[in-house]
Design a protein around this motif. Structure first.
Motif, PDB file in Angstrom:
ATOM      1  N   ILE A  19      -4.050   9.066  66.184  1.00 51.78           N
ATOM      2  CA  ILE A  19      -4.039   7.911  67.179  1.00 51.78           C
ATOM      3  C   ILE A  19      -3.853   8.684  68.567  1.00 51.78           C
ATOM      4  N   ALA A  20      -4.543   8.337  69.458  1.00 52.28           N
ATOM      5  CA  ALA A  20      -4.347   9.048  70.962  1.00 52.28           C
ATOM      6  C   ALA A  20      -4.302   7.926  71.906  1.00 52.28           C
ATOM      7  N   ALA A  21      -3.581   8.117  72.974  1.00 51.96           N
ATOM      8  CA  ALA A  21      -3.280   7.305  74.224  1.00 51.96           C
ATOM      9  C   ALA A  21      -3.466   8.120  75.376  1.00 51.96           C
ATOM     10  N   PRO A  22      -4.021   7.641  76.515  1.00 54.98           N
ATOM     11  CA  PRO A  22      -3.930   8.350  77.687  1.00 54.98           C
ATOM     12  C   PRO A  22      -2.705   8.370  78.474  1.00 54.98           C
ATOM     13  N   ILE A  23      -2.382   9.423  79.273  1.00 57.68           N
ATOM     14  CA  ILE A  23      -1.363   9.479  80.039  1.00 57.68           C
ATOM     15  C   ILE A  23      -1.916   9.613  81.444  1.00 57.68           C
ATOM     16  N   ARG A  24      -1.509   8.822  82.293  1.00 57.18           N
ATOM     17  CA  ARG A  24      -2.109   8.665  83.691  1.00 57.18           C
ATOM     18  C   ARG A  24      -1.345   8.799  84.895  1.00 57.18           C
ATOM     19  N   ARG A  36     -11.283   3.105  76.076  1.00 55.83           N
ATOM     20  CA  ARG A  36     -10.988   2.728  77.523  1.00 55.83           C
ATOM     21  C   ARG A  36     -10.652   1.200  77.454  1.00 55.83           C
ATOM     22  N   THR A  37     -11.186   0.406  77.057  1.00 56.81           N
ATOM     23  CA  THR A  37     -10.881  -1.203  76.996  1.00 56.81           C
ATOM     24  C   THR A  37      -9.491  -1.415  76.181  1.00 56.81           C
ATOM     25  N   GLN A  38      -9.241  -0.672  75.170  1.00 59.74           N
ATOM     26  CA  GLN A  38      -8.152  -1.087  74.317  1.00 59.74           C
ATOM     27  C   GLN A  38      -6.850  -0.072  74.681  1.00 59.74           C
ATOM     28  N   GLY A  39      -7.413   0.991  75.493  1.00 59.15           N
ATOM     29  CA  GLY A  39      -5.961   1.765  76.165  1.00 59.15           C
ATOM     30  C   GLY A  39      -5.381   2.706  74.891  1.00 59.15           C
ATOM     31  N   TRP A  40      -6.084   2.922  73.778  1.00 60.03           N
ATOM     32  CA  TRP A  40      -5.678   3.947  72.770  1.00 60.03           C
ATOM     33  C   TRP A  40      -7.033   4.043  71.874  1.00 60.03           C
ATOM     34  N   TYR A  41      -6.807   5.082  70.942  1.00 56.31           N
ATOM     35  CA  TYR A  41      -8.172   5.205  69.834  1.00 56.31           C
ATOM     36  C   TYR A  41      -7.601   5.641  68.935  1.00 56.31           C
ATOM     37  N   PHE A  42      -8.088   5.398  67.649  1.00 56.60           N
ATOM     38  CA  PHE A  42      -7.613   5.814  66.331  1.00 56.60           C
ATOM     39  C   PHE A  42      -8.933   6.443  65.857  1.00 56.60           C
ATOM     40  N   ALA A  43      -8.750   7.640  65.148  1.00 55.17           N
ATOM     41  CA  ALA A  43      -9.791   8.654  64.358  1.00 55.17           C
ATOM     42  C   ALA A  43      -9.226   8.760  62.986  1.00 55.17           C
ATOM     43  N   SER A  44     -10.391   8.554  62.193  1.00 60.39           N
ATOM     44  CA  SER A  44     -10.019   8.759  60.855  1.00 60.39           C
ATOM     45  C   SER A  44     -11.112   9.772  60.034  1.00 60.39           C
ATOM     46  N   GLU A  45     -10.684  10.921  59.507  1.00 57.76           N
ATOM     47  CA  GLU A  45     -11.328  11.757  58.797  1.00 57.76           C
ATOM     48  C   GLU A  45     -12.594  12.246  59.520  1.00 57.76           C
ATOM     49  N   GLU A  46     -12.523  12.500  60.810  1.00 59.93           N
ATOM     50  CA  GLU A  46     -13.727  12.898  61.754  1.00 59.93           C
ATOM     51  C   GLU A  46     -13.689  14.403  61.476  1.00 59.93           C
ATOM     52  N   LEU A  47     -12.725  15.061  61.464  1.00 58.01           N
ATOM     53  CA  LEU A  47     -12.461  16.581  61.289  1.00 58.01           C
ATOM     54  C   LEU A  47     -12.029  17.202  60.109  1.00 58.01           C
ATOM     55  N   GLU A  48     -11.479  16.557  59.349  1.00 54.56           N
ATOM     56  CA  GLU A  48     -11.059  16.641  57.881  1.00 54.56           C
ATOM     57  C   GLU A  48     -10.751  15.551  56.975  1.00 54.56           C
ATOM     58  N   ARG A 102       1.426   3.173  66.562  1.00 51.15           N
ATOM     59  CA  ARG A 102       0.781   2.957  67.978  1.00 51.15           C
ATOM     60  C   ARG A 102       1.480   2.280  68.934  1.00 51.15           C
ATOM     61  N   PRO A 103       2.828   1.330  68.440  1.00 49.98           N
ATOM     62  CA  PRO A 103       3.703   0.879  69.685  1.00 49.98           C
ATOM     63  C   PRO A 103       4.290   2.000  70.285  1.00 49.98           C
ATOM     64  N   LEU A 104       4.978   2.771  69.331  1.00 49.28           N
ATOM     65  CA  LEU A 104       5.692   4.007  70.046  1.00 49.28           C
ATOM     66  C   LEU A 104       4.974   5.230  70.605  1.00 49.28           C
ATOM     67  N   LEU A 105       3.605   5.228  70.329  1.00 51.14           N
ATOM     68  CA  LEU A 105       2.786   6.113  70.979  1.00 51.14           C
ATOM     69  C   LEU A 105       2.545   5.478  72.511  1.00 51.14           C
ATOM     70  N   LEU A 106       2.107   4.146  72.412  1.00 49.90           N
ATOM     71  CA  LEU A 106       1.912   3.526  73.733  1.00 49.90           C
ATOM     72  C   LEU A 106       3.306   3.641  74.617  1.00 49.90           C
ATOM     73  N   GLU A 107       4.316   3.309  74.013  1.00 47.19           N
ATOM     74  CA  GLU A 107       5.264   3.239  75.004  1.00 47.19           C
ATOM     75  C   GLU A 107       5.643   4.565  75.579  1.00 47.19           C
TER      76      GLU A 107
END
Length: 76
Positions: free
Chosen positions: A27-32, A9-21, A61-66
Motif C-alpha cells: 500500500i502506498a500513500a503520497p507525502i505532499r 489520486r481520487t482515493q489518496g492511496w493505492y494497493f498493489a498485489s502481485e504486480e512484481l512478485e 491503511r489507516p496507519l499509513l494514511l495517518e
C-alpha cells in the motif's frame, strides 16, 4: 495504467498485489508539500502468506494514511 493512477489520486492511496512478485503486495500513500503537490510516497509491503489482501489493507491503511498526513504536514 491511466485508470489506476486516476483511482489512486481520487482515493489518496493505492494497493498493489502481485504486480512484481507472486505473494508480494503493498500500500502506498503520497507525502505532499505545502501546496498539496505529491513530493514523495510512503509504502508498506508484505507477503500474502502473512495477511489476506483485505486484512492487510484494513489493518495498515489507516496507519499509513495517518503517517503520510503527518509527514505531509512537516513541509512548509
Amino acid at each position: 495504467l491511466e485508470k489506476e493512477i486516476a483511482r489512486a489520486r481520487t482515493q489518496g492511496w493505492y494497493f498493489a498485489s502481485e504486480e512484481l512478485e507472486l505473494g508480494a503486495c503493498g500500500i502506498a500513500a503520497p507525502i505532499r508539500d505545502a501546496s498539496g503537490r505529491a513530493v514523495a510516497a510512503l509504502n508498506i509491503s508484505t507477503n500474502l502468506g502473512r495477511h489476506t489482501e483485505k486484512a492487510f489493507v484494513k489493518r495498515f491503511r489507516p496507519l499509513l494514511l495517518e503517517l503520510a498526513g503527518k509527514l505531509s504536514g512537516s513541509f512548509s
